[in-house]
Design an enzyme around this catalytic site. Structure first.
Site, mmCIF file in Angstrom:
data_model
loop_
_atom_site.group_PDB
_atom_site.id
_atom_site.type_symbol
_atom_site.label_atom_id
_atom_site.label_comp_id
_atom_site.label_asym_id
_atom_site.label_seq_id
_atom_site.Cartn_x
_atom_site.Cartn_y
_atom_site.Cartn_z
ATOM 1 N N ASP A 51 0.851 -1.191 0.000
ATOM 2 C CA ASP A 51 0.000 0.000 0.000
ATOM 3 C C ASP A 51 0.885 1.239 0.000
ATOM 4 O OD1 ASP A 51 -1.225 -0.554 3.384
ATOM 5 O OD2 ASP A 51 0.769 -0.110 2.640
ATOM 6 N N ASP A 53 -2.843 -3.289 6.674
ATOM 7 C CA ASP A 53 -2.789 -2.837 8.066
ATOM 8 C C ASP A 53 -4.143 -2.811 8.764
ATOM 9 O OD1 ASP A 53 -3.719 -0.769 6.589
ATOM 10 O OD2 ASP A 53 -2.034 0.582 6.945
#
Ligand SMILES: Nc1ncnc2c1ncn2[C@@H]1O[C@H](COP(=O)(O)OP(=O)(O)OP(=O)(O)O)[C@@H](O)[C@H]1O
Length: 945
Positions: A342, A660
């Protein structure tokens, strides 16, 4: 009452764990002497900490150690050796029998120490990924290490948290918990506060949450009723003995390989024994020779070397801030072909500063950097700080006031002064919005005091916005809703936009999107803000209430600079044949701009970027192509990440994926290498990941791939070194049995060679530094065998060389008049010397030995020195001569067989050559040796001295 007495009297067992679900909350509060609004006071905490200890699972008990020690005996080689010791004992060769037993013992101890050290290295990793808990103590919300929790603490939970202890829930909202770690039930369970009857099984106790489980949705508060070993998890841990294994697919494959090989070698040894006996050789001696064959040929050092190499790799990765949670991943890393990462925090610093603001009627620049309050808002283009500072309430732009207020009040972050530095606590995006509200003169605290928060829709990656309800009156009495979130999502909810005078006007979406385009083009991360007034009877805050009714107040654009090392790491990955893809929840413009900055290839056959909604429109069969050719994916939801991984894996890719959020867990599990963020990641993501990055940095993933490749290299080096040693030893003995000749190396001598060289020489290869160019070759194919045919030919050649060399020196020595013991000692030394030189050749699989710096691996130097000292000892020390049937050998030609005439004078006192008796023994022509009478070569197979 009875319960309360138990509770207050009995240490850690104070609160009978199984009972708390049967009590109403106020009784639990009384029992644990806590306060449901303020939590424990500082005095209570320190007292309980010393009374109950840390909230940690107990370490494995000593029983575990004994079991581990005994496990070392459960090994075919040990069986063979024990059988050999028994037979030699029965034959009356007590010394040999003792030597063999001593070797078994030493081998066992080495195995035990290695396993213990490898496990300790892995154990140490757990402390690197610390779990934090949020508690209310003395009325203050604090984040503390979960080890510091004590019974009675009031813990606050939210989605993504790992439950840090066993808690009795006292308040909750939509709380759902994944209890699979405890109950095996994969479906998340909904919780509530109701009192439950006695006897409710753990899986049904809805008013409790248990240590080690994960919050998947909602929020909650609970009182700690059990910590550490007293939790339900602690109970399971105790029952299972919590043995941490160091097994991986490769170790298992190699263990299988060694046991198959062992069986084959044992069969060969049995055949050789039968052949010897049929040909009329002495059964006892032939048996011992067959044992020597088995002991020599079984690569017993292999499993230990694999474990040690893996453990060293894991330690090196931890030093480079990649903490390995599941060992098998070390192997997979070396084969990784695509890294999907990401953006926020990985490619970028995650240090946000709002740089520009936009409202339906004006644009503004913001000066200042970091999270400090210094800086101003000025009309765009006028330049700050020269431009006139905006004081929102006094200007004509009401939209700016409401936008800054939404950013500041619909916000859970805090800014604190840490020494000289202003630091963000909480989400950096929110911290940046809080700072800019301050720069615009908004007193958020004052607003909140007058309009407390009555409801929250927390931010999640699916929802893509956060909303709060504020009102001065009682809950349910209406008020103001403030919203901030992803532009596309907030625009969907808006029906109007705020004009400068503070009145809603029809929304002009195209204009807004153009403004967003202009801001994201430069890499800024843009969030939209909106608001609405709720009438008195509107009910609680819910998503449906907002649909189409919000008024857009503005846009806030923040800078999150790319990480310094990101571009170099992306380049390194490309050189290593590893593709890099950015998969972000952010806007496509921001994503592309950062992708360009860090050097992701965004041109070529595929589209420059795909958004989540485009992805959904691509038919399944076209997805692999599209995904393979595109490197930037924006506004991607966690479910879409799963599809992306599947598409790449269907093309044979080995995928590393970062995540996450709580909803990233499935993608992290599905990826071949799941990577989670140590700083910003939720506990749920860390739990699901194979690797946790303690610095959230993309460069660390690249470093982990590099270390993974090195582990594989070093394992291959060890195998290429050890197999010829074993094959050589086995063949030397096999030839002796088959031709009925004298053994050039005795079984105990073989044991010596095996045990010493494996530890002093072979294992040192595990410490070899990385090969230069390790990241400029393509990834290893996961199904590629460890040994290519080039390596196999090399192993065979070296084995043949060892056999030929050993026999040659043995015959040469005998022909030169040396005794059997001397000839064997020469053979042993030659064998070790060849292994030693070959070790240097194995230090690199790509470069010639002389191109590898001798001191690049100091362990090798140490190992060589130790091995040479060992060889001197076995050759010249009388004690070792006696134990291993060796004899001092001549170093100069023409010295005859007496060492006393050839050795330097300083060595003589240490050798058995210093006396007449020793000299006779050294010739091997003593009347009898420990294994019986001296035999001539012509009498067939002999291994006596
Ligand atoms: N705390 C927040 N409150 C409201 N909206 C937010 C918040 N954080 C992020 N957003 C918006 O939601 C979008 C998606 O956020 P998400 O966390 O899924 O990804 P990201 O932070 O943009 O990037 P990455 O996926 O690379 O970490 C963001 O781009 C932003 O517009």
């Amino acid at each position: 009452m009875e319960r309360a007495r138990q509770a207050n009297s009995a240490g850690r067992k104070a609160a009978p764990v199984s009972d708390h679900h049967t009590l109403p909350v106020h009784e639990v509060v009384l029992l644990l002497e806590t306060d449901i609004t303020k939590g424990l006071g500082p005095g209570q905490v320190s007292r309980r900490r010393s009374q109950f200890g840390a909230n940690m699972l107990p370490r494995s008990k000593r029983g575990g150690m004994w079991r581990k020690l005994l496990r070392q005996f459960n090994n075919p080689l040990v069986y063979v050796l024990l059988a050999a010791a028994a037979v030699t004992g029965v034959l009356g060769e007590y010394l040999d029998s003792g030597v063999i037993l001593a070797v078994v013992l030493v081998n066992t101890l080495i195995g035990f120490v290695q396993e213990t050290r490898a496990e300790a290295a892995l154990d140490a990793l757990h402390s690197l990924v610390r779990t934090a808990a949020v508690v209310l103590r003395d009325g203050q919300r604090q984040e503390i290490p979960s080890e510091d929790l004590v019974p009675g603490d009031l813990v606050l939970l939210e989605a993504g948290d790992k439950v840090p202890a066993d808690l009795r829930l006292v308040r909750l909202s939509g709380l759902r918990v994944d209890e699979s770690a405890l109950t095996g039930e994969s479906e998340a369970v909904s919780k509530d506060e109701v009192v439950l009857p006695v006897g409710t099984p753990v899986a049904d106790r809805r008013n409790m949450v248990y240590s080690g489980t994960l919050v998947t949705a909602g929020t909650g508060e609970g009182i700690v009723v059990a910590i550490g070993g007293e939790t339900e998890l602690g109970e399971i841990h105790r029952l299972m003995g919590a043995v941490q294994t160091v097994a991986t697919p490769l170790t298992r494959k190699l263990a299988r390989f060694s046991s198959t090989l062992t069986v084959a070698i044992l069969a060969l040894a049995a055949l050789a024994f039968a052949a010897g006996v049929v040909r009329g050789q002495q059964p006892a001696e032939t048996f011992t020779a067959a044992v020597a064959l088995a002991v020599g040929a079984i690569p017993e050092g292999l499993p230990a070397a694999v474990t040690v190499t893996l453990a060293i790799g894991v330690r090196r990765m931890a030093r480079r801030r990649a903490v390995v949670r599941r060992l098998p991943v070390v192997e997979t890393l070396g084969s990784t072909t695509v890294i999907c990462s990401d953006k926020t925090g990985t490619f970028t610093e995650n240090q946000m500063t709002v740089r520009a603001l936009w409202t339906p009627s004006a644009s503004y620049d913001v000066s200042g950097s970091g999270y400090g309050p210094a800086g101003r808002i000025s009309a765009a283009g006028k330049g700050a700080p020269e431009g006139a500072a905006v004081e929102p309430e006094s200007t004509q732009d009401a939209a700016l006031y409401w936008s800054l207020l939404a950013g500041g009040a619909c916000n859970d972050a805090k800014i604190v002064l840490d020494g000289q530095l202003w630091q963000a606590q909480g989400d950096p995006t929110e911290a940046a919005m809080l700072v800019v509200a301050g720069k615009g003169g908004i007193d958020v605290a004052e607003f909140l005091a007058a309009n407390p928060r009555r409801g929250t829709l927390p931010f999640t990656s699916e929802r893509q916005y956060m909303a709060t309800l504020h009102s001065p009156a009682l809950p349910g009495q209406g008020g103001t809703v403030l919203v901030k979130g992803a532009v596309e999502r907030v625009l969907e909810l808006c029906g109007t936009q705020l004009d400068p005078s503070g009145r809603p006007a029809p929304i002009r979406r195209q204009e807004v999107l153009e403004a967003v385009h202009g801001l994201t083009r430069t890499g800024l991360r843009v969030l939209a803000t909106a608001m609405m007034h709720l009438p008195k009877d509107a009910g609680p805050l819910a998503e449906e209430v907002l649909e189409g009714r919000l008024t857009l107040t503005g846009l806030q654009a923040m800078l999150d600079p790319p990480r310094n090392a990101a571009a170099a790491s992306v380049r390194a990955c490309h050189d290593a044949g590893v593709g890099v893809k950015m998969i972000t929840g952010d806007h496509v413009g921001t994503a592309l701009s950062i992708a360009d900055a860090v050097g992701l290839r965004t041109s070529g056959e595929g589209s420059r970027a795909l958004t989540g909604s485009l992805l959904d429109a691509i038919p399944e069969h076209q997805l692999p192509d599209a995904v393979e050719q595109t490197n930037v994916f924006a506004r991607v939801s966690p479910e879409q990440k799963l599809r992306l991984i599947g598409a790449l894996q269907s093309r044979g890719h080995v995928v590393a994926m970062t995540g996450d959020g709580v909803n990233d867990a499935p993608a992290l599990r599905q990826a071949d290498v799941g990577v989670s963020m140590g700083r910003s990641g939720t506990e749920a993501a860390k739990e699901a990941a194979d690797i946790v990055l303690t610095d959230d940095d993309f460069a660390t993933i690249e470093a982990a791939v590099e270390e993974g490749r090195n582990v594989f290299d070093n394992l291959t080096k060890f195998i290429v070194w050890t197999l010829p040693t074993n094959m050589g030893e086995g063949l030397v003995i096999l030839v002796a049995i088959l031709i009925g000749g004298t053994l050039p190396i005795l079984p105990t001598q073989i044991l010596w060679i095996n045990m010493t060289t494996a530890v002093a020489l072979g294992l040192m290869l595990a410490f070899e530094p990385k090969e230069p160019g390790i990241m400029s070759r393509p990834p290893r194919k996961p199904d590629r065998p460890l040994l290519t045919w080039v390596l196999t030919v090399r192993i065979i050649l070296v084995s043949v060389l060892l056999v030929a060399g050993t026999w040659w020196i043995f015959e040469l020595e005998l022909a030169g008049g040396a005794s059997l013991a001397e000839a064997r000692t020469a053979a042993v030394n030659l064998f070790v010397a060849v292994e030693l030189f070959y070790l240097f050749s194995c230090r690199s699989l790509t470069r010639p030995a002389w191109r590898v710096g001798v001191f690049a691996n100091p362990w090798i130097v140490l190992g060589v020195v130790l091995q040479m000292a060992g060889q001197l000892a076995i050759t010249y020390s009388p004690l070792m001569n006696g134990l291993f049937h060796t004899a001092p050998i001549n170093l100069k030609p023409g010295c005859g067989s007496s060492a006393s005439r050839c050795l330097p004078p300083w060595l003589l006192p240490w050798t058995s050559a210093s006396g007449e008796q020793a000299s006779r023994r050294s010739r091997g022509d003593a009347a009898s040796g420990p294994l019986g009478p001296v035999c001539g070569r012509e009498n067939g197979l002999r291994w006596a001295t």
